[in-house]
Design a protein around this motif. Structure first.
Motif, mmCIF file in Angstrom:
data_model
loop_
_atom_site.group_PDB
_atom_site.id
_atom_site.type_symbol
_atom_site.label_atom_id
_atom_site.label_comp_id
_atom_site.label_asym_id
_atom_site.label_seq_id
_atom_site.Cartn_x
_atom_site.Cartn_y
_atom_site.Cartn_z
ATOM 1 N N GLN A 18 25.800 24.413 11.962
ATOM 2 C CA GLN A 18 25.711 22.985 12.218
ATOM 3 C C GLN A 18 24.557 22.407 11.403
ATOM 4 N N ARG A 19 24.856 21.379 10.626
ATOM 5 C CA ARG A 19 23.803 20.758 9.821
ATOM 6 C C ARG A 19 22.826 20.020 10.721
ATOM 7 N N LEU A 20 21.542 20.249 10.503
ATOM 8 C CA LEU A 20 20.530 19.577 11.289
ATOM 9 C C LEU A 20 20.473 18.097 10.928
ATOM 10 N N GLY A 51 22.519 31.440 5.483
ATOM 11 C CA GLY A 51 21.953 32.673 6.012
ATOM 12 C C GLY A 51 21.674 32.579 7.500
ATOM 13 N N PRO A 52 21.365 33.699 8.142
ATOM 14 C CA PRO A 52 21.043 33.711 9.572
ATOM 15 C C PRO A 52 19.820 32.866 9.919
ATOM 16 N N ARG A 83 19.445 21.792 5.874
ATOM 17 C CA ARG A 83 19.022 22.842 6.800
ATOM 18 C C ARG A 83 20.040 22.896 7.930
ATOM 19 N N PHE A 84 20.279 24.106 8.414
ATOM 20 C CA PHE A 84 21.342 24.300 9.390
ATOM 21 C C PHE A 84 20.885 25.098 10.600
ATOM 22 N N GLU A 85 21.544 24.844 11.695
ATOM 23 C CA GLU A 85 21.539 25.784 12.807
ATOM 24 C C GLU A 85 22.542 26.840 12.393
ATOM 25 N N PRO A 86 22.146 28.111 12.317
ATOM 26 C CA PRO A 86 23.048 29.126 11.758
ATOM 27 C C PRO A 86 24.282 29.373 12.619
ATOM 28 N N ALA A 87 25.264 29.978 11.998
ATOM 29 C CA ALA A 87 26.447 30.412 12.741
ATOM 30 C C ALA A 87 26.037 31.488 13.739
ATOM 31 N N ARG A 88 26.789 31.592 14.795
ATOM 32 C CA ARG A 88 26.501 32.620 15.804
ATOM 33 C C ARG A 88 27.786 33.327 16.193
ATOM 34 N N GLY A 92 26.135 35.327 20.621
ATOM 35 C CA GLY A 92 25.051 34.383 20.409
ATOM 36 C C GLY A 92 24.063 34.784 19.329
ATOM 37 N N LYS A 93 24.333 35.868 18.622
ATOM 38 C CA LYS A 93 23.436 36.335 17.569
ATOM 39 C C LYS A 93 23.637 35.503 16.305
ATOM 40 N N ALA A 94 22.527 35.091 15.675
ATOM 41 C CA ALA A 94 22.596 34.341 14.421
ATOM 42 C C ALA A 94 23.166 35.218 13.316
#
Length: 206
Positions: A18-20, A51-52, A83-88, A92-94
């Protein structure tokens, strides 16, 4: 008037990147001077490898604007600003993920854009319909739709799915071209309004 539009859509993951908010903002000053002087315009579609840690590790153009300056600027801006909230994953692990975007670089009102407003007529508005459904559609190297993602619901889930299915089956774009190693793919956003037939009770304007 110069108009720059960045359109983004996440590739499917358990929890996609998710894009910040406010990251990757594009302004008038970002239009490459050489491209502006030459009157170069076009749509650039790209895939970002996230990336994570939420940073963009790599950007690859999947649909070229035919302008080296515009293609390069799209990836440079995406890599340096976004900048992103990474995929999980399901636990719930990045994890590393992907994020697709399309950017329209244009200086004229009548030039093609990645965001398309469309209307479709229906006998009557479905229950719960409150707004147009927003879709992100990915087109393959032959210009045919590969996938459709609902970005904003109309208020009726069945209607959203039906519109997505219809779009996937019927829409075709000019086959995207790219010089990168990534498979060619074009990204478009569709804002689909349902318009009841004239005389339908409770008709609404959108």
């Amino acid at each position: 008037m110069l108009m720059i539009m960045a359109l983004q859509a996440a590739v499917a993951f358990a929890h996609p990147p998710q894009r910040l908010s406010d990251s990757g903002r594009i302004t008038f000053e970002d239009y490459p001077a050489k491209a502006m002087k030459r009157g170069e315009t076009g749509i650039v579609s790209a895939v970002l490898h996230i990336g994570p840690d939420g940073r963009v590790d790599r950007c690859a153009v999947t649909e070229s604007s035919k302008s080296v300056s515009l293609d390069s600027a799209t990836c440079t801006l995406a890599q340096t600003r976004s900048r992103f909230e990474p995929a999980r994953d399901a636990d719930g692990k990045a994890i590393a993920g992907e994020y697709r975007l399309a950017m329209t670089w244009t200086m004229e009102q009548n030039q093609p854009r990645a965001r398309i407003y469309a209307k479709t007529r229906v006998a009557a508005l479905p229950p719960g319909y409150v707004q147009p459904v927003s879709l992100m559609v990915v087109f393959g190297q032959d210009g045919r739709a590969l996938e459709c993602e609902i970005m904003a619901s109309s208020g009726n889930g069945q209607t959203d799915a039906a519109v997505c299915g219809s779009v996937t089956q019927s829409l075709v774009i000019k086959a995207p071209k790219t010089a990168s190693a990534e498979p060619a793919a074009g990204v478009r956003y569709y804002i689909m309004s349902l318009i009841p037939d004239q005389g339908t009770e409770g008709a609404a304007k959108h």
